[in-house]
Design an enzyme around this catalytic site. Structure first.
Site, PDB file in Angstrom:
ATOM      1  N   GLY A  84       6.988 -11.326  -3.484  1.00 26.65           N
ATOM      2  CA  GLY A  84       7.105  -9.876  -3.558  1.00 26.65           C
ATOM      3  C   GLY A  84       8.544  -9.422  -3.461  1.00 26.65           C
ATOM      4  O   GLY A  84       9.373  -9.759  -4.289  1.00 26.65           O
ATOM      5  N   ASP A 205      -3.836  -2.240  -2.481  1.00 26.61           N
ATOM      6  CA  ASP A 205      -3.469  -3.637  -2.716  1.00 26.61           C
ATOM      7  C   ASP A 205      -4.278  -4.540  -1.781  1.00 26.61           C
ATOM      8  O   ASP A 205      -3.722  -5.422  -1.117  1.00 26.61           O
ATOM      9  CB  ASP A 205      -1.967  -3.815  -2.505  1.00 26.61           C
ATOM     10  CG  ASP A 205      -1.439  -5.054  -3.252  1.00 26.61           C
ATOM     11  OD1 ASP A 205      -2.149  -5.564  -4.149  1.00 26.61           O
ATOM     12  OD2 ASP A 205      -0.325  -5.509  -2.930  1.00 26.61           O
TER      13      ASP A 205
HETATM   14  N1  LIG Z   1       2.540  -9.620  11.088  1.00 28.94           N
HETATM   15  C1  LIG Z   1       2.456 -10.822  10.530  1.00 28.94           C
HETATM   16  N2  LIG Z   1       2.126 -11.904  11.255  1.00 28.94           N
HETATM   17  C2  LIG Z   1       2.016 -13.137  10.688  1.00 28.94           C
HETATM   18  N3  LIG Z   1       2.234 -13.366   9.368  1.00 28.94           N
HETATM   19  C3  LIG Z   1       2.590 -12.330   8.588  1.00 28.94           C
HETATM   20  C4  LIG Z   1       2.728 -11.014   9.114  1.00 28.94           C
HETATM   21  N4  LIG Z   1       3.080 -10.194   8.103  1.00 28.94           N
HETATM   22  C5  LIG Z   1       3.157 -10.960   7.003  1.00 28.94           C
HETATM   23  N5  LIG Z   1       2.866 -12.237   7.261  1.00 28.94           N
HETATM   24  C6  LIG Z   1       2.844 -13.351   6.279  1.00 28.94           C
HETATM   25  O1  LIG Z   1       3.722 -13.042   5.195  1.00 28.94           O
HETATM   26  C7  LIG Z   1       2.990 -12.871   3.960  1.00 28.94           C
HETATM   27  C8  LIG Z   1       3.594 -11.755   3.131  1.00 28.94           C
HETATM   28  O2  LIG Z   1       3.564 -10.535   3.859  1.00 28.94           O
HETATM   29  P1  LIG Z   1       3.323  -9.130   3.171  1.00 28.94           P
HETATM   30  O3  LIG Z   1       3.514  -8.062   4.200  1.00 28.94           O
HETATM   31  O4  LIG Z   1       2.007  -9.122   2.473  1.00 28.94           O
HETATM   32  O5  LIG Z   1       4.531  -9.058   2.142  1.00 28.94           O
HETATM   33  P2  LIG Z   1       4.631  -8.960   0.560  1.00 28.94           P
HETATM   34  O6  LIG Z   1       5.136  -7.583   0.324  1.00 28.94           O
HETATM   35  O7  LIG Z   1       5.610 -10.026   0.196  1.00 28.94           O
HETATM   36  O8  LIG Z   1       3.262  -9.224  -0.006  1.00 28.94           O
HETATM   37  C9  LIG Z   1       1.546 -12.610   4.400  1.00 28.94           C
HETATM   38  O9  LIG Z   1       0.628 -13.005   3.398  1.00 28.94           O
HETATM   39  C10 LIG Z   1       1.436 -13.465   5.663  1.00 28.94           C
HETATM   40  O10 LIG Z   1       1.197 -14.827   5.325  1.00 28.94           O
END
Ligand SMILES: Nc1ncnc2c1ncn2[C@@H]1O[C@H](COP(=O)(O)OP(=O)(O)O)[C@@H](O)[C@H]1O
Ligand SMILES: [Mg+2]
Length: 386
Positions: A84, A205
């Site tokens: 992302g 999403d």
């Molecule tokens: N609070 C959290 N605790 C543990 N893992 C996290 C957390 N936030 C994100 N992640 C990990 O990082 C990945 C990407 O985070 P996300 O917020 O969905 O970002 P993006 O915008 O890249 O999709 C998640 O799928 C998860 O595996």
């Protein structure tokens, strides 16, 4: 479809098309206040002003130097996820970081340094939505950093990571049926809360990588970068630029850009189907007719005999058959091509409640690791390590 930017994993894309652009005339005054193109705050003072006027949750503004301390200089082996618009790192806030801060483990999402328009927009959407909303099934935002070109979010740490990592892992033990139902229930409650909020929010999403789990498999929605104010007054939908993820986005939204809470219900149906089958919504490694999960599975959901053939074989038949039928029918209704025929998130919560199996969910145990060995005949053997 217009531009698609790959978000790191194969076959998972953020759908982006200019088929219908977001136009200010389609927006309510409150929407304009939340995310106005022309007035989008981009310097720390403006961000803090906007946030303070709308936020109910206190957020901490971190300096970038503090984040370096928290993440040990963004150590590679602290990385939890990526793709992302940047990477997510594990971090530790210790007592000596700043007076008054409680020690806590956090997840630190760093948006890429180029500070692109879309990147900044998504960062700001998270600061604003998660600053306003608070619910046991939404991840808690602890703070943010907006310094020079840096755009960072600091969340509570979710020890078991994403549902994607757990459901499709080849190294973790398969998620038992009871946990799959707990995940579906928690995520449904999170979406129902958003749809029923005073100013309704469309999450836009919903997918397994955006659903996070704590040690007890409590479920929280994260990644509010694409969240959107829902329709208000006599409007039935919001017209938007098409953003989301192939394999999860509702067909009518992809075709017309008309976004309603029922678009989230469709995506919920896809995730429920992934939980039932253990298959990804799009999987290029499967035979052609099985690559798109909904095309392949939806016709089989109502056929009681055939249904059991598509349930995740890693469950080894260990599930209550009646519950499987009920969950399958629920997925079937969520995936109706006619958005108006889909159930409301509140009805989905009510349908999932009786499928919960209390007491069967392990508590506070460490994640179990399994070691996988490929044998000469291609059979995969797993050895449990704790
Ligand atoms: N609070 C959290 N605790 C543990 N893992 C996290 C957390 N936030 C994100 N992640 C990990 O990082 C990945 C990407 O985070 P996300 O917020 O969905 O970002 P993006 O915008 O890249 O999709 C998640 O799928 C998860 O595996
Ligand atoms: Mg994500």
């Amino acid at each position: 479809m217009g531009n698609c930017c790959c978000r790191g994993q194969p076959s998972i894309y953020r759908v982006s098309s200019n088929a219908k652009s977001e136009s200010p005339k389609d927006k309510s005054p409150s929407q304009n206040a939340r995310m106005d193109h022309t007035k989008m705050p981009s310097n720390p003072e403006e961000v803090e002003d906007l946030r303070r006027s709308s936020a109910t949750n206190p957020l901490i503004a971190f300096s970038f130097d503090e984040l370096k301390i928290i993440t040990c200089n963004f150590r590679q082996d602290y990385m939890l996820g990526g793709g992302g618009f940047g990477n997510v790192y594990k971090g530790y806030i210790t007592e000596d970081l700043r007076e008054g801060l409680q020690p806590i483990t956090v997840a630190v999402k760093v948006h890429d340094g180029d500070n692109s328009y879309q990147g900044h927009r998504e960062w700001l959407a998270e600061v604003i939505f998660l600053g306003q909303l608070s619910h046991p099934n939404l991840v808690k935002l602890i703070g943010y950093c907006c310094e020079a070109e840096h755009r960072v979010l600091i969340y509570e740490y979710m020890a078991r990571g994403s549902v994607e990592n757990n459901l499709f892992s080849r190294v973790l033990l398969p998620l038992p049926w009871s946990i799959r139902m707990k995940i579906a229930f928690g995520a449904a409650k999170g979406l129902a809360f958003l749809h029923e909020a005073e100013k309704p929010v469309i999450y836009r999403d919903f997918k397994t990588s955006n659903i996070l789990l704590d040690l007890e498999y409590n479920t929280k929605l994260s990644d509010f970068g694409l969240a959107k104010d829902g329709p208000v007054g006599d409007k039935s939908h919001v017209s938007t630029r098409i953003m989301g993820t192939y394999g999860y986005a509702a067909p009518e939204y992809i075709m017309t850009g008309h976004l309603t809470p029922r678009s989230d219900v469709y995506s919920f149906g896809v995730v429920l189907l992934e939980l039932l089958t253990g298959r990804r919504s799009l999987d290029k490694s499967k035979p052609a007719r099985e690559q798109n999960l909904t095309d392949w599975a939806v016709p089989l959901l109502r056929e009681k005999k055939k249904l059991l053939n598509i349930i995740d074989p890693r469950l080894d038949g260990d599930y209550p058959i009646k519950s499987v039928h009920k969950a399958a029918m629920l997925a079937y209704h969520c995936l109706n091509r006619n958005p108006k025929a889909r159930p409301l998130m509140r009805d989905i919560v009510d349908s999932l409640e009786p499928l919960q199996i209390p007491g069967e969910v392990p508590t506070s145990e460490k994640p179990t690791l399994t070691v996988i060995t490929d044998t000469p005949n291609g059979v995969i053997k797993e050895k449990v390590q704790t």
